[in-house]
Design an enzyme around this catalytic site. Structure first.
Site, PDB file in Angstrom:
ATOM      1  N   ALA A   1       0.810  -1.290  -0.092  1.00  0.00           N
ATOM      2  CA  ALA A   1       0.039   0.146  -0.179  1.00  0.00           C
ATOM      3  C   ALA A   1       0.957   1.345   0.012  1.00  0.00           C
ATOM      4  O   ALA A   1       0.802   2.321  -0.876  1.00  0.00           O
ATOM      5  CB  ALA A   1      -1.103  -0.249   1.343  1.00  0.00           C
TER       6      ALA A   1
ATOM      7  N   LYS B   1       9.059   2.618  10.316  1.00  0.00           N
ATOM      8  CA  LYS B   1       9.690   2.790  11.599  1.00  0.00           C
ATOM      9  C   LYS B   1      10.690   1.958  11.705  1.00  0.00           C
ATOM     10  O   LYS B   1      11.590   1.825  12.776  1.00  0.00           O
ATOM     11  CB  LYS B   1       8.547   2.448  12.522  1.00  0.00           C
ATOM     12  CG  LYS B   1       8.041   0.679  12.648  1.00  0.00           C
ATOM     13  CD  LYS B   1       6.854   0.790  13.683  1.00  0.00           C
ATOM     14  CE  LYS B   1       6.433  -0.716  13.931  1.00  0.00           C
ATOM     15  NZ  LYS B   1       5.374  -0.684  15.028  1.00  0.00           N
TER      16      LYS B   1
ATOM     17  N   ARG C   1       5.792  -8.354   2.532  1.00  0.00           N
ATOM     18  CA  ARG C   1       7.042  -9.136   2.232  1.00  0.00           C
ATOM     19  C   ARG C   1       7.012 -10.591   2.660  1.00  0.00           C
ATOM     20  O   ARG C   1       7.473 -11.405   1.862  1.00  0.00           O
ATOM     21  CB  ARG C   1       8.132  -8.413   3.288  1.00  0.00           C
ATOM     22  CG  ARG C   1       9.415  -9.378   2.991  1.00  0.00           C
ATOM     23  CD  ARG C   1      10.606  -8.877   3.701  1.00  0.00           C
ATOM     24  NE  ARG C   1      11.833  -9.608   3.767  1.00  0.00           N
ATOM     25  CZ  ARG C   1      13.058  -9.353   4.285  1.00  0.00           C
ATOM     26  NH1 ARG C   1      13.183  -8.146   5.186  1.00  0.00           N
ATOM     27  NH2 ARG C   1      13.961 -10.027   4.130  1.00  0.00           N
TER      28      ARG C   1
ATOM     29  N   GLY D   1      -0.717 -14.755  -2.966  1.00  0.00           N
ATOM     30  CA  GLY D   1      -0.543 -14.184  -4.261  1.00  0.00           C
ATOM     31  C   GLY D   1      -1.527 -12.901  -4.073  1.00  0.00           C
ATOM     32  O   GLY D   1      -1.859 -12.526  -3.139  1.00  0.00           O
TER      33      GLY D   1
ATOM     34  N   GLU E   1      -7.578 -20.645  -4.381  1.00  0.00           N
ATOM     35  CA  GLU E   1      -7.264 -20.668  -2.835  1.00  0.00           C
ATOM     36  C   GLU E   1      -8.840 -20.700  -2.306  1.00  0.00           C
ATOM     37  O   GLU E   1      -9.656 -20.663  -2.996  1.00  0.00           O
ATOM     38  CB  GLU E   1      -6.670 -19.246  -2.435  1.00  0.00           C
ATOM     39  CG  GLU E   1      -5.246 -19.452  -2.589  1.00  0.00           C
ATOM     40  CD  GLU E   1      -4.418 -18.219  -2.287  1.00  0.00           C
ATOM     41  OE1 GLU E   1      -3.254 -18.172  -2.249  1.00  0.00           O
ATOM     42  OE2 GLU E   1      -5.096 -17.249  -1.615  1.00  0.00           O
TER      43      GLU E   1
ATOM     44  N   HIS F   1      -5.161 -17.513  10.618  1.00  0.00           N
ATOM     45  CA  HIS F   1      -4.706 -18.097   9.423  1.00  0.00           C
ATOM     46  C   HIS F   1      -4.681 -19.524  10.087  1.00  0.00           C
ATOM     47  O   HIS F   1      -4.225 -19.689  11.217  1.00  0.00           O
ATOM     48  CB  HIS F   1      -3.453 -17.744   8.936  1.00  0.00           C
ATOM     49  CG  HIS F   1      -3.284 -18.293   7.364  1.00  0.00           C
ATOM     50  ND1 HIS F   1      -3.055 -19.711   7.586  1.00  0.00           N
ATOM     51  CD2 HIS F   1      -3.362 -17.749   6.474  1.00  0.00           C
ATOM     52  CE1 HIS F   1      -2.842 -19.946   6.053  1.00  0.00           C
ATOM     53  NE2 HIS F   1      -3.077 -18.843   5.318  1.00  0.00           N
TER      54      HIS F   1
ATOM     55  N   ARG G   1     -11.588 -19.325   5.721  1.00  0.00           N
ATOM     56  CA  ARG G   1     -10.420 -19.339   6.626  1.00  0.00           C
ATOM     57  C   ARG G   1     -11.091 -19.532   8.265  1.00  0.00           C
ATOM     58  O   ARG G   1     -10.397 -20.170   9.099  1.00  0.00           O
ATOM     59  CB  ARG G   1      -9.753 -18.151   6.598  1.00  0.00           C
ATOM     60  CG  ARG G   1      -8.772 -18.127   5.386  1.00  0.00           C
ATOM     61  CD  ARG G   1      -7.670 -17.130   5.563  1.00  0.00           C
ATOM     62  NE  ARG G   1      -6.895 -17.202   4.340  1.00  0.00           N
ATOM     63  CZ  ARG G   1      -6.208 -16.341   4.054  1.00  0.00           C
ATOM     64  NH1 ARG G   1      -5.862 -15.251   4.735  1.00  0.00           N
ATOM     65  NH2 ARG G   1      -5.245 -16.517   3.219  1.00  0.00           N
TER      66      ARG G   1
ATOM     67  N   HIS H   1      -3.547 -13.412  11.876  1.00  0.00           N
ATOM     68  CA  HIS H   1      -3.052 -13.006  10.720  1.00  0.00           C
ATOM     69  C   HIS H   1      -3.528 -11.670   9.841  1.00  0.00           C
ATOM     70  O   HIS H   1      -2.584 -11.030   9.299  1.00  0.00           O
ATOM     71  CB  HIS H   1      -3.441 -14.213   9.610  1.00  0.00           C
ATOM     72  CG  HIS H   1      -2.999 -14.268   8.227  1.00  0.00           C
ATOM     73  ND1 HIS H   1      -1.755 -14.327   7.893  1.00  0.00           N
ATOM     74  CD2 HIS H   1      -3.531 -14.226   7.041  1.00  0.00           C
ATOM     75  CE1 HIS H   1      -1.597 -14.244   6.747  1.00  0.00           C
ATOM     76  NE2 HIS H   1      -2.572 -14.352   6.107  1.00  0.00           N
TER      77      HIS H   1
ATOM     78  N   ARG I   1     -12.012 -11.908   5.360  1.00  0.00           N
ATOM     79  CA  ARG I   1     -11.357 -11.400   4.248  1.00  0.00           C
ATOM     80  C   ARG I   1     -11.390 -12.695   3.063  1.00  0.00           C
ATOM     81  O   ARG I   1     -11.006 -13.570   3.695  1.00  0.00           O
ATOM     82  CB  ARG I   1      -9.936 -10.611   4.414  1.00  0.00           C
ATOM     83  CG  ARG I   1      -9.155 -10.691   3.153  1.00  0.00           C
ATOM     84  CD  ARG I   1      -7.607 -10.175   3.434  1.00  0.00           C
ATOM     85  NE  ARG I   1      -6.970 -11.087   4.324  1.00  0.00           N
ATOM     86  CZ  ARG I   1      -5.675 -12.005   3.629  1.00  0.00           C
ATOM     87  NH1 ARG I   1      -5.558 -11.598   2.399  1.00  0.00           N
ATOM     88  NH2 ARG I   1      -5.299 -12.823   4.374  1.00  0.00           N
TER      89      ARG I   1
ATOM     90  N   SER J   1      -6.390  -8.658  -0.608  1.00  0.00           N
ATOM     91  CA  SER J   1      -5.748  -7.812   0.017  1.00  0.00           C
ATOM     92  C   SER J   1      -4.787  -6.810  -0.523  1.00  0.00           C
ATOM     93  O   SER J   1      -4.656  -5.793  -0.436  1.00  0.00           O
ATOM     94  CB  SER J   1      -5.115  -8.053   1.548  1.00  0.00           C
ATOM     95  OG  SER J   1      -4.193  -9.186   1.261  1.00  0.00           O
TER      96      SER J   1
END
Length: 538
Positions: free
Chosen positions: A29, A48, A57, A62, A126, A242, A288, A349, A384, A389
């Site tokens: 973002a 920070k 990261r 995906g 997924e 998760h 989930r 998660h 979600r 995301s």
């Protein structure tokens, strides 16, 4: 009551730096939004820790977008609404599913190398997706590849200045608008950064819980500082756990991507029995929240601290090619996932709630925007949909900058803000001890399964820490703890108020979804407390 500012200050005594656009955070973002803003504006990006450290990261699975001919935005919309169980903003979902493909192509233009098969973008499926629409990179290192590509663009751009190792203490507001941020510099000194627009891209809050897939930087800072400034915070009770994080002695709660189940892995209890057929017709590809609670139920039934994820029926070549990061990480702890079952358990998660924004990412505070996990665009609802995301960050990041371009310059110097609260000395109890206690309270009382007694007890425990807001804070870890406590209070209060089960929020004392009473959002503000808002999901 939580104060507006964590520290006493007088802007007349603090150095000031001015810029056009302030971006806080360096995940997808923050990086993408900074790149878009830099096309015609000067940008200062605040991290920070460092440019490469963010939740993005570590994203494995995906990015979801309609790419293949047999898929459509209508299918993607239907899947997203189903996962969000009645609390998605249908307009936000429409924006995502229709603008997501172009966002993916823009990532490609910016240097992101998604995996291909026979020269065509490779797609996987997924949980709760009806079609294969998940693009990935280097098998299971999608987030890292996106951050690599965008980070390189940011580092080389003349209009973007990156300030690593700076901590945002608070947003500065004047006359009802956000005019910048109060920063603590690496040497401990304070600085006022003034900007025409401030964009919070600070990520999630997984570190509120003892067990999480999130990195150490994910402490809910953005939600907390926005709440103190007067922003509307929405849907904080919805914390996604998760289902499958590595649960192995000596290993961190490393994420075992949902894509592993998408490629055929099955769940087994410690007796080796598949169990998802007892919980949902979609088996391992159920949403989930359902999979996570099913795993906890099996753990309790078998008196175990984990279940197994089994992909040993697939070829070793396929597993190593598709999931190289997971394979290598597990191997480093003595687990060969091509022949061994993987011990897994749920871990915190993703935060569905956050700073309420409109379709242009703008909060109720003028000139303050939010993008990514810290925001609540209404896309995710109560749960979600996997891999939505990363798409959300790109789609709404572009919309934010389109809106920023409509804003007139601030056009004035800001130096009249002064706060003198007469704060007391901070507690001598080590922050690391208090932080661990906080995390344990959240796991025990506001975790995967909740009830009124647990939540009330958790709230009592949290409120014992409230005096920190009246203390004289000066260290980063103290600010961070105050932010974590703020988010914990918001989550627990909201979870206590919602007397039903929906999506990622499960109440043992109210186990059923109640559309008649609870098809609505809970907004929290510093002045008004909890306010109800009807859902526009149709």
């Amino acid at each position: 009551m939580i104060p507006q500012y964590l520290v006493d200050f007088d802007l007349r005594d603090i150095p000031t730096v001015k810029t056009d656009c302030i971006v806080i955070g360096s995940g997808i973002a923050g990086l993408f939004t900074a790149i878009k803003a830099s096309e015609d504006r000067r940008v200062i990006m605040i991290t920070k820790k460092s440019l490469m450290e963010s939740n993005t990261r570590y994203a494995q699975g995906g990015i979801a977008a309609v790419i293949s001919d047999d898929d459509s935005p209508a299918y993607h919309r239907q899947d997203t609404l189903m996962a969000g169980v009645g609390l998605c903003s249908s307009t936000a979902v429409d924006v995502l599913v229709n603008e997501g493909p172009e966002g993916v192509h823009e990532l490609i233009r910016l240097g992101t190398l998604f995996d291909k098969e026979d020269g065509v973008l490779a797609l996987t499926q997924e949980g709760a997706h009806s079609h294969r629409r998940i693009l990935h990179a280097n098998g299971d290192a999608t987030g890292y590849e996106i951050v690599r590509a965008l980070g390189q663009q940011v580092a080389e751009h003349n209009n973007i200045e990156v300030w690593d190792d700076h901590y945002v203490i608070d947003l500065i507001t004047e006359d009802g608008e956000c005019v910048g941020v109060l920063l603590q510099q690496p040497d401990g000194g304070k600085l006022f950064l003034q900007g025409d627009a401030t964009i919070l891209c600070s990520g999630g809050a997984g570190q509120l819980y003892r067990y999480t897939t999130n990195p150490e930087v994910a402490t809910g800072d953005g939600v907390a500082i926005a709440y103190r400034a007067g922003a509307h915070i929405r849907d904080m009770e919805f914390i996604q756990f998760h289902p499958t994080a590595l649960s192995y002695p000596g290993a961190p709660r490393f994420l075992i991507s949902e894509a592993v189940r998408g490629e055929g892995a099955v769940l087994r209890n410690i007796n080796g029995e598949r169990f998802m057929e007892r919980y949902h017709e979609l088996l391992e590809l159920a949403p989930r929240d359902i999979v996570a609670r099913a795993i906890v139920s099996e753990m309790e039934l078998t008196k175990s601290t984990f279940v197994y994820l089994d992909i040993t029926h697939e070829s070793a070549e396929m597993v190593k090619h598709r999931f190289p990061t997971i394979y290598e990480t597990c191997m480093s702890y003595g687990l060969d996932i091509t022949s061994d079952w993987i011990p897994v358990a749920p871990a915190a998660h993703y935060m569905m709630g956050g700073i309420k924004t409109d379709l242009n990412g703008e909060s109720n505070i003028s000139r303050l925007f939010a993008c990514g996990e810290v925001s609540s665009t209404g896309l995710h609802g109560a749960n979600r949909l996997a891999s939505n995301s990363l798409s959300e960050a790109v789609v709404f990041g572009r919309r934010i900058i389109d809106r920023v371009r409509e804003l007139p310059p601030l056009g004035r110097d800001v130096n009249a803000v002064s706060i003198q609260e007469g704060r007391t000395e901070a507690s001598t109890q080590a922050i690391v001890e208090r932080r661990l206690k906080l995390q344990k309270v959240m796991v025990r009382y506001a975790g995967l399964r909740r009830n009124e007694e647990m939540l009330s007890k958790g709230l009592e425990e949290l409120k014992r820490q409230v005096p920190i807001f009246g203390a004289s804070l000066s260290k980063r870890e103290e600010y961070e703890f105050a932010n974590m406590l703020t988010c914990c209070l918001l989550i627990t209060e909201s979870a206590l108020a919602r007397q039903e089960s929906r999506g990622a929020h499960y109440r043992e004392d109210y186990p059923q979804r109640n559309d008649e009473e609870w098809r609505k959002h809970l907004l929290q503000t510093r002045e008004l407390g909890i306010v109800e808002e009807l859902s526009d999901d149709v």
